[in-house]
Design an enzyme around this catalytic site. Structure first.
Site, PDB file in Angstrom:
ATOM      1  N   ALA A  69       9.295 -56.765   4.276  1.00  0.00           N
ATOM      2  CA  ALA A  69       9.884 -57.729   5.196  1.00  0.00           C
ATOM      3  C   ALA A  69       8.836 -58.039   6.265  1.00  0.00           C
ATOM      4  O   ALA A  69       7.940 -57.229   6.517  1.00  0.00           O
ATOM      5  CB  ALA A  69      11.148 -57.148   5.822  1.00  0.00           C
ATOM      6  N   GLY A  75      10.573 -54.111   1.802  1.00  0.00           N
ATOM      7  CA  GLY A  75      11.406 -55.149   1.187  1.00  0.00           C
ATOM      8  C   GLY A  75      10.882 -55.610  -0.166  1.00  0.00           C
ATOM      9  O   GLY A  75      11.651 -56.110  -0.994  1.00  0.00           O
ATOM     10  N   GLU A 100      12.103 -53.092  -2.558  1.00  0.00           N
ATOM     11  CA  GLU A 100      13.559 -53.322  -2.648  1.00  0.00           C
ATOM     12  C   GLU A 100      13.877 -54.558  -3.483  1.00  0.00           C
ATOM     13  O   GLU A 100      14.813 -54.556  -4.279  1.00  0.00           O
ATOM     14  CB  GLU A 100      14.144 -53.436  -1.233  1.00  0.00           C
ATOM     15  CG  GLU A 100      14.112 -52.106  -0.490  1.00  0.00           C
ATOM     16  CD  GLU A 100      14.381 -52.231   1.002  1.00  0.00           C
ATOM     17  OE1 GLU A 100      13.722 -53.071   1.660  1.00  0.00           O
ATOM     18  OE2 GLU A 100      15.252 -51.510   1.516  1.00  0.00           O
ATOM     19  N   GLU A 145       9.219 -47.686   5.795  1.00  0.00           N
ATOM     20  CA  GLU A 145      10.000 -48.043   6.983  1.00  0.00           C
ATOM     21  C   GLU A 145      10.078 -46.942   8.031  1.00  0.00           C
ATOM     22  O   GLU A 145      10.028 -47.225   9.235  1.00  0.00           O
ATOM     23  CB  GLU A 145      11.427 -48.470   6.592  1.00  0.00           C
ATOM     24  CG  GLU A 145      11.511 -49.833   5.928  1.00  0.00           C
ATOM     25  CD  GLU A 145      11.344 -49.779   4.422  1.00  0.00           C
ATOM     26  OE1 GLU A 145      10.878 -48.738   3.907  1.00  0.00           O
ATOM     27  OE2 GLU A 145      11.668 -50.769   3.760  1.00  0.00           O
TER      28      GLU A 145
END
Ligand code: DAK
Length: 258
Positions: free
Chosen positions: A63, A108, A111, A131
């Site tokens: 992200a 992300g 993911e 993260e």
């Protein structure tokens, strides 16, 4: 489309996340464009979808940290929901989705790949959930899907240590199904997608639903889900075509998605 290119090749669709200057990091614009690109996939014509990243360095490097850095609690929850909704949509998309991971798949990006049905990668791929080193938890499904894919112990190790792993280790722990030299990754993804596309689409879609839905429930409930979806196939043209071809010793089968 801005950050996402879509291309159809026969019955295979290819979505390419195209933000190479930021290693294809997922900002809100990329998430919106991915959603819009999915709207544009005609699942009556396209029978398998590939998601990859532009360039040969990164699938998705996570992200967008710059965009996330100043979020409030409410904004962070909304951003997480936006990603989760998109990834749930990919996970339950009507046709199989293959992640062709062509480099970094961090946060992300890892993911996103895990929301796809199948992951294959290039030999320079790097996976990780960094993260906790950024002061946050994984927020696009990583705490849920990683444990389902590689087991709770390995998922906890990867998330708590925030340590990245290379392609060979991803293969060893079952996070990816196969590793290819970079130049061979897309041909391999297309070959797999074409192989899926040759099979009866309703049967493939029902199998996907049975696996996904059955994974969340007891084995007894899963068996009941399977029975119903198996039964549904017997109301299709393609079941008659597939079994008819076998009984008639006919090589060619024409699956019409009906
Ligand atoms: N976000 C924004 N920009 C990124 C980025 C990212 N994740 N990753 C790379 N970039 C940008 C860099 O800032 C740089 O931009 P410029 O400085 O050139 O403008 C450009 O891409 C090239 O990156 P590098 O210069 O760093 O390239 P290197 O080859 O040296 O290094 C790297 C590659 C992948 C090792 C490095 O870029 C890196 O460590 N990137 C960050 C990887 C990372 O930590 N990813 C995880 C992000 S956290 C949640 C929702 C979502 C999430 C969590 C919670 N909720 C709402 C609850 C998800 C979190 C994440 O994904």
């Amino acid at each position: 489309m801005g950050f996402v290119d879509y291309q159809a090749e026969g019955m295979v669709g290819i979505l390419t996340i195209n933000r190479p200057a930021a290693l294809n990091a997922l900002n809100s614009g990329v998430l919106d464009d991915l959603n819009a690109a999915l709207d544009g996939v005609d699942v009556n014509e396209i029978r398998a979808l590939i998601i990859t990243g532009a360039g040969d360095k990164s699938f998705v490097a996570g992200a967008d940290i710059a965009e996330m850095s100043a979020l409030t609690k409410e904004e962070a929850e909304a951003f997480g929901r936006k990603g989760n909704d998109l990834f749930l949509r990919i996970e339950s998309f009507d046709i199989p989705v293959i992640a062709a991971v062509n480099g970094y798949a961090l946060g992300g990006g890892c993911e996103l790949s895990m929301s796809c049905d199948i992951r294959i990668c290039s030999d320079n791929a790097v996976f990780g959930q960094p993260e906790t080193g950024l002061g946050i938890t994984p927020g696009f499904g990583g705490t849920q899907r990683l444990a389902r894919l590689v087991g709770m112990g390995m998922a906890k190790q990867m998330i708590y240590t925030a340590r990245n792993i290379k392609a060979d280790e991803a293969l060893r722990i079952g996070l990816v199904n196969a590793v290819y030299p970079q130049a061979e990754l897309m041909p391999a993804a297309k070959k797999m997608a074409e192989g899926i596309a040759r099979n009866a689409p309703i049967a493939v879609a029902n199998a996907k639903k049975a696996i996904n839905d059955g994974y969340q429930v007891s084995i007894e409930e899963g068996a009941a889900i399977e029975e119903e979806l198996f039964g549904d196939c017997f109301e299709t043209h393609d079941q008659k075509e597939g079994m008819g071809a076998f009984l008639e010793k006919r090589k060619e089968k024409i699956f019409t998605n009906n």
